[in-house]
Motif scaffolding. Structure first.
Motif, PDB file in Angstrom:
ATOM      1  N   TYR A  10       0.842  -1.190   0.000  1.00 62.83           N
ATOM      2  CA  TYR A  10       0.000   0.000   0.000  1.00 62.83           C
ATOM      3  C   TYR A  10       0.875   1.237   0.000  1.00 62.83           C
ATOM      4  N   THR A  11       0.389   2.263  -0.662  1.00 63.65           N
ATOM      5  CA  THR A  11       0.939   3.599  -0.487  1.00 63.65           C
ATOM      6  C   THR A  11      -0.026   4.322   0.442  1.00 63.65           C
ATOM      7  N   VAL A  12       0.376   5.481   0.925  1.00 66.07           N
ATOM      8  CA  VAL A  12      -0.536   6.273   1.749  1.00 66.07           C
ATOM      9  C   VAL A  12      -1.810   6.541   0.964  1.00 66.07           C
ATOM     10  N   ARG A  13      -1.650   6.898  -0.291  1.00 66.53           N
ATOM     11  CA  ARG A  13      -2.811   7.205  -1.131  1.00 66.53           C
ATOM     12  C   ARG A  13      -3.718   5.988  -1.307  1.00 66.53           C
ATOM     13  N   SER A  14      -3.133   4.830  -1.627  1.00 68.57           N
ATOM     14  CA  SER A  14      -3.978   3.657  -1.864  1.00 68.57           C
ATOM     15  C   SER A  14      -4.657   3.170  -0.585  1.00 68.57           C
ATOM     16  N   LEU A  15      -3.983   3.289   0.555  1.00 68.99           N
ATOM     17  CA  LEU A  15      -4.607   2.908   1.817  1.00 68.99           C
ATOM     18  C   LEU A  15      -5.727   3.883   2.169  1.00 68.99           C
ATOM     19  N   ALA A  16      -5.501   5.154   1.924  1.00 69.66           N
ATOM     20  CA  ALA A  16      -6.547   6.155   2.166  1.00 69.66           C
ATOM     21  C   ALA A  16      -7.763   5.867   1.292  1.00 69.66           C
ATOM     22  N   GLU A  17      -7.526   5.557   0.033  1.00 72.92           N
ATOM     23  CA  GLU A  17      -8.636   5.262  -0.875  1.00 72.92           C
ATOM     24  C   GLU A  17      -9.356   3.974  -0.475  1.00 72.92           C
ATOM     25  N   ALA A  18      -8.599   2.948  -0.087  1.00 75.98           N
ATOM     26  CA  ALA A  18      -9.195   1.666   0.280  1.00 75.98           C
ATOM     27  C   ALA A  18     -10.010   1.764   1.564  1.00 75.98           C
ATOM     28  N   SER A  19      -9.595   2.656   2.454  1.00 76.22           N
ATOM     29  CA  SER A  19     -10.266   2.759   3.751  1.00 76.22           C
ATOM     30  C   SER A  19     -11.276   3.894   3.825  1.00 76.22           C
ATOM     31  N   GLY A  20     -11.151   4.868   2.936  1.00 73.11           N
ATOM     32  CA  GLY A  20     -12.020   6.031   3.001  1.00 73.11           C
ATOM     33  C   GLY A  20     -11.577   7.055   4.037  1.00 73.11           C
ATOM     34  N   VAL A  21     -10.373   6.882   4.574  1.00 65.80           N
ATOM     35  CA  VAL A  21      -9.803   7.798   5.561  1.00 65.80           C
ATOM     36  C   VAL A  21      -8.896   8.774   4.812  1.00 65.80           C
ATOM     37  N   SER A  22      -8.830  10.014   5.245  1.00 65.43           N
ATOM     38  CA  SER A  22      -8.037  11.012   4.518  1.00 65.43           C
ATOM     39  C   SER A  22      -6.564  10.630   4.462  1.00 65.43           C
ATOM     40  N   ARG A  23      -5.906  11.059   3.387  1.00 67.32           N
ATOM     41  CA  ARG A  23      -4.470  10.789   3.240  1.00 67.32           C
ATOM     42  C   ARG A  23      -3.674  11.382   4.387  1.00 67.32           C
ATOM     43  N   SER A  24      -4.061  12.576   4.851  1.00 65.67           N
ATOM     44  CA  SER A  24      -3.298  13.193   5.935  1.00 65.67           C
ATOM     45  C   SER A  24      -3.404  12.373   7.212  1.00 65.67           C
ATOM     46  N   GLN A  25      -4.582  11.815   7.499  1.00 73.02           N
ATOM     47  CA  GLN A  25      -4.718  10.983   8.688  1.00 73.02           C
ATOM     48  C   GLN A  25      -3.925   9.688   8.553  1.00 73.02           C
ATOM     49  N   VAL A  26      -3.957   9.075   7.395  1.00 70.24           N
ATOM     50  CA  VAL A  26      -3.185   7.844   7.176  1.00 70.24           C
ATOM     51  C   VAL A  26      -1.697   8.136   7.331  1.00 70.24           C
TER      52      VAL A  26
END
Length: 75
Positions: A10-26
């Motif tokens: 995962y990248t920060v972006r892909s994890l954020a997209e997969a979880s629906g959590v903002s990139r900054s929080q991830v």
């Protein structure tokens, strides 16, 4: 970054997209700058990674793995 659950990278972006959590929080969570999340966000990230929620907030087994300063001193 590699998922400890499914082994899917995962990248920060892909994890954020997969979880629906903002990139900054991830990003802040992974950097050890965030020690809590909304319960729904925590469950969403854990689900995306395929791990239990508690895994997100466990201290690392060594300082090199991140979470450099979470208020604990090495033993």
């Amino acid at each position: 970054m590699k998922s400890p659950g499914r082994g899917v990278p995962y990248t920060v972006r892909s994890l954020a997209e997969a979880s629906g959590v903002s990139r900054s929080q991830v990003h802040r969570l992974l950097a050890g700058e965030l020690d809590n999340l909304d319960v729904n966000d925590a469950h969403a990230v854990a689900e995306a990674l395929g791990v239990a929620v508690l895994v997100l907030f466990m201290p690392p087994s060594s300082p090199e793995q991140g979470h450099a300063d979470i208020g604990m001193t090495p033993t």
